[in-house]
Design an enzyme around this catalytic site. Structure first.
Site, PDB file in Angstrom:
ATOM      1  CG  ASP A  24      -1.808   1.153   1.211  1.00 56.87           C
ATOM      2  OD1 ASP A  24      -1.879   1.453  -0.073  1.00 56.87           O
ATOM      3  OD2 ASP A  24      -2.579   1.222   2.345  1.00 56.87           O
ATOM      4  N   GLY A  25       0.250   1.895  -0.563  1.00 61.45           N
ATOM      5  CA  GLY A  25       0.806   3.682  -0.655  1.00 61.45           C
ATOM      6  C   GLY A  25       1.559   4.196  -1.974  1.00 61.45           C
ATOM      7  CD1 TRP A  29       6.821   6.949  -2.293  1.00 59.62           C
ATOM      8  CD2 TRP A  29       7.196   6.938  -4.684  1.00 59.62           C
ATOM      9  NE1 TRP A  29       8.257   6.319  -3.584  1.00 59.62           N
ATOM     10  CE2 TRP A  29       8.075   6.805  -4.034  1.00 59.62           C
ATOM     11  CE3 TRP A  29       6.189   7.361  -6.434  1.00 59.62           C
ATOM     12  CZ2 TRP A  29       9.409   6.441  -5.642  1.00 59.62           C
ATOM     13  CZ3 TRP A  29       7.454   6.471  -6.989  1.00 59.62           C
ATOM     14  CH2 TRP A  29       8.617   7.035  -7.183  1.00 59.62           C
ATOM     15  NE  ARG A  37      -4.400   6.562  -6.704  1.00 61.70           N
ATOM     16  CZ  ARG A  37      -4.639   5.915  -5.571  1.00 61.70           C
ATOM     17  NH1 ARG A  37      -3.986   7.392  -5.258  1.00 61.70           N
ATOM     18  NH2 ARG A  37      -4.376   5.091  -5.487  1.00 61.70           N
ATOM     19  CG  HIS A  41      -0.368   1.754  -9.658  1.00 56.04           C
ATOM     20  ND1 HIS A  41      -0.332   2.272  -7.943  1.00 56.04           N
ATOM     21  CD2 HIS A  41      -1.278   2.708 -10.021  1.00 56.04           C
ATOM     22  CE1 HIS A  41      -1.633   2.786  -7.905  1.00 56.04           C
ATOM     23  NE2 HIS A  41      -1.973   2.742  -8.378  1.00 56.04           N
ATOM     24  CD1 TRP A  73     -12.544  -5.666  -9.361  1.00 53.13           C
ATOM     25  CD2 TRP A  73     -12.164  -5.025 -11.184  1.00 53.13           C
ATOM     26  NE1 TRP A  73     -12.254  -6.857  -9.686  1.00 53.13           N
ATOM     27  CE2 TRP A  73     -11.332  -6.140 -11.295  1.00 53.13           C
ATOM     28  CE3 TRP A  73     -11.707  -3.736 -12.551  1.00 53.13           C
ATOM     29  CZ2 TRP A  73     -10.592  -6.899 -12.041  1.00 53.13           C
ATOM     30  CZ3 TRP A  73     -11.263  -4.444 -13.718  1.00 53.13           C
ATOM     31  CH2 TRP A  73     -10.345  -6.081 -13.163  1.00 53.13           C
ATOM     32  NE  ARG A  75      -8.191   2.013  -5.689  1.00 49.77           N
ATOM     33  CZ  ARG A  75      -6.308   2.227  -4.995  1.00 49.77           C
ATOM     34  NH1 ARG A  75      -5.512   2.505  -6.143  1.00 49.77           N
ATOM     35  NH2 ARG A  75      -6.387   1.935  -3.655  1.00 49.77           N
ATOM     36  CG  LEU A 135       9.063 -18.074  -2.947  1.00 46.05           C
ATOM     37  CD1 LEU A 135       8.987 -17.604  -1.361  1.00 46.05           C
ATOM     38  CD2 LEU A 135       9.421 -15.893  -3.970  1.00 46.05           C
ATOM     39  CD  GLU A 211       2.618 -12.627  15.879  1.00 44.05           C
ATOM     40  OE1 GLU A 211       2.655 -11.556  16.243  1.00 44.05           O
ATOM     41  OE2 GLU A 211       1.679 -13.824  17.074  1.00 44.05           O
TER      42      GLU A 211
HETATM   43  C1  IPE Z   1      -5.219  -2.454  -0.801  1.00 37.82           C
HETATM   44  O1  IPE Z   1      -5.209  -1.183  -0.365  1.00 37.82           O
HETATM   45  C2  IPE Z   1      -5.546  -3.535  -1.283  1.00 37.82           C
HETATM   46  C3  IPE Z   1      -4.463  -4.263  -2.730  1.00 37.82           C
HETATM   47  C4  IPE Z   1      -3.216  -3.351  -1.507  1.00 37.82           C
HETATM   48  C5  IPE Z   1      -4.149  -4.130  -3.683  1.00 37.82           C
HETATM   49  P1  IPE Z   1      -6.324  -0.455  -0.813  1.00 37.82           P
HETATM   50  O2  IPE Z   1      -5.636   1.450  -0.567  1.00 37.82           O
HETATM   51  O3  IPE Z   1      -7.093  -0.483  -1.649  1.00 37.82           O
HETATM   52  O4  IPE Z   1      -6.995  -0.499   1.045  1.00 37.82           O
HETATM   53  P2  IPE Z   1      -8.148   0.606   1.464  1.00 37.82           P
HETATM   54  O5  IPE Z   1      -8.959   1.571   0.375  1.00 37.82           O
HETATM   55  O6  IPE Z   1      -7.088   1.783   1.962  1.00 37.82           O
HETATM   56  O7  IPE Z   1      -8.685   0.000   2.250  1.00 37.82           O
HETATM   57  C1  IPE Z   2      -1.205   0.492  -3.106  1.00 41.94           C
HETATM   58  O1  IPE Z   2      -0.845   1.878  -3.492  1.00 41.94           O
HETATM   59  C2  IPE Z   2      -1.675   0.143  -4.292  1.00 41.94           C
HETATM   60  C3  IPE Z   2      -3.429  -0.791  -4.757  1.00 41.94           C
HETATM   61  C4  IPE Z   2      -4.375  -0.322  -4.107  1.00 41.94           C
HETATM   62  C5  IPE Z   2      -3.162  -1.545  -6.372  1.00 41.94           C
HETATM   63  P1  IPE Z   2      -2.492   2.264  -3.337  1.00 41.94           P
HETATM   64  O2  IPE Z   2      -3.127   2.855  -5.055  1.00 41.94           O
HETATM   65  O3  IPE Z   2      -3.576   2.040  -2.955  1.00 41.94           O
HETATM   66  O4  IPE Z   2      -2.261   4.023  -2.614  1.00 41.94           O
HETATM   67  P2  IPE Z   2      -2.100   4.460  -1.401  1.00 41.94           P
HETATM   68  O5  IPE Z   2      -2.517   3.659  -0.746  1.00 41.94           O
HETATM   69  O6  IPE Z   2      -3.900   5.205  -2.206  1.00 41.94           O
HETATM   70  O7  IPE Z   2      -1.370   5.731  -1.300  1.00 41.94           O
HETATM   71 MG    MG Z   3      -4.082   2.725  -0.482  1.00 39.73          MG
END
Ligand code: IPE
Ligand code: IPE
Ligand code: MG
Length: 247
Positions: A24-25, A29, A37, A41, A73, A75, A135, A211
């Site tokens: 996530d993030g 970033w 965005r 990715h 989906w 988004r 792996l 954990e």
């Molecule tokens: C969770 O992240 C899904 C993935 C990392 C693929 P999201 O960014 O979609 O989750 P929320 O919306 O912050 O809960």
């Molecule tokens: C994780 O990053 C990737 C996916 C969920 C596909 P995000 O796209 O959720 O990034 P943030 O959370 O908006 O920063």
């Molecule tokens: Mg996110």
């Protein structure tokens, strides 16, 4: 040159067999850099590569990466398209290298919702890497844990209706064997990046005694050293599974 931390986690034993990561993030970033965005990715792919190599180095058996949720989906169309294109790019570009490293790729999720190109790219990587023993890499794509549980319940209900199963035969093992993760041990360690303390509909069944490790690093900045940190912290934990501490 293996890092000191890698040496330490190897020596201390008790490795997590299965590590799952909510990556996530990426969006934040990119925003920090004034970019769209999708830029985040794309940068996240480097982190995937490094994490896979780190997991191999550490001796992890199963790595599950949450790449795209069912909720994702919803988004904007352009972002979904960009994510799918990146996914195709990743598997097409990396599959040779993954195979050479002995990585066996699997895709978990409602794959029917994917476009034919993405499905073909994923299926190709799964076929190409089949039999890898270093792996096992699970890519959770179009994945939602509640949908996974509902799907398992439906399959079992159909078997009961056909008369090939009686309800009393449904136990935790049978149920688990109808989830996408059938045949995999439950995750020992779940890592979520970007400092969010939530599960976001990921592996609700499988995480019962996992954990949890939340790290503040945004996914594109995540590296194998962050993975080793999480594993080292895991090794300092005491897992009790509801029992009393060993004396
Ligand atoms: C969770 O992240 C899904 C993935 C990392 C693929 P999201 O960014 O979609 O989750 P929320 O919306 O912050 O809960
Ligand atoms: C994780 O990053 C990737 C996916 C969920 C596909 P995000 O796209 O959720 O990034 P943030 O959370 O908006 O920063
Ligand atoms: Mg996110």
């Amino acid at each position: 040159m293996p890092s000191d931390l890698l040496e330490q986690i190897r020596l201390s034993g008790d490795l997590p067999r299965h590590v799952a990561i909510i990556m996530d993030g990426n969006g934040r970033w990119a925003r920090e850099r004034g970019k769209p965005r999708e830029f985040g990715h794309r940068a996240g792919m480097r982190a995937v590569r490094d994490t896979v190599e780190g997991a191999i180095e550490a001796g992890v058996e199963v790595l599950t990466l949450f790449a795209f949720s069912q909720e994702n989906w919803h988004r904007p169309e352009g972002e979904v398209r960009a994510l799918m294109t990146l996914l195709e790019l990743y598997v097409r570009r990396e599959r040779r290298d993954l195979k050479e490293k002995g990585v066996e790729v699997r895709a978990l999720g409602d794959l029917h919702r994917l476009g034919p190109r993405t499905r073909a790219a994923l299926g190709g990587a799964v076929e190409y890497t089949r039999g890898g023993t270093t792996l096992r890499l699970n890519l959770a794509i179009s994945y939602g844990a509640r949908a996974e549980i509902v799907h398992a319940a439906r399959v079992l209900a159909e078997r009961v209706q056909r008369g090939t199963l009686i309800p009393a035969e449904i136990d935790e093992d049978l149920f688990s064997s109808h989830l996408y993760t059938a045949g995999f041990p439950d995750p020992d360690l779940l890592i979520r990046t970007s400092g969010e303390f939530r599960i976001s509909n990921f592996m609700l069944w499988q995480l019962a005694y996992t954990e949890l490790h939340v790290c503040s690093v945004l996914w594109p900045d995540f590296s194998r050293e962050n993975l080793y940190d999480a594993i080292a912290e895991y090794q300092r934990r005491e897992r009790r599974f509801g029992r009393v501490a060993a004396s």
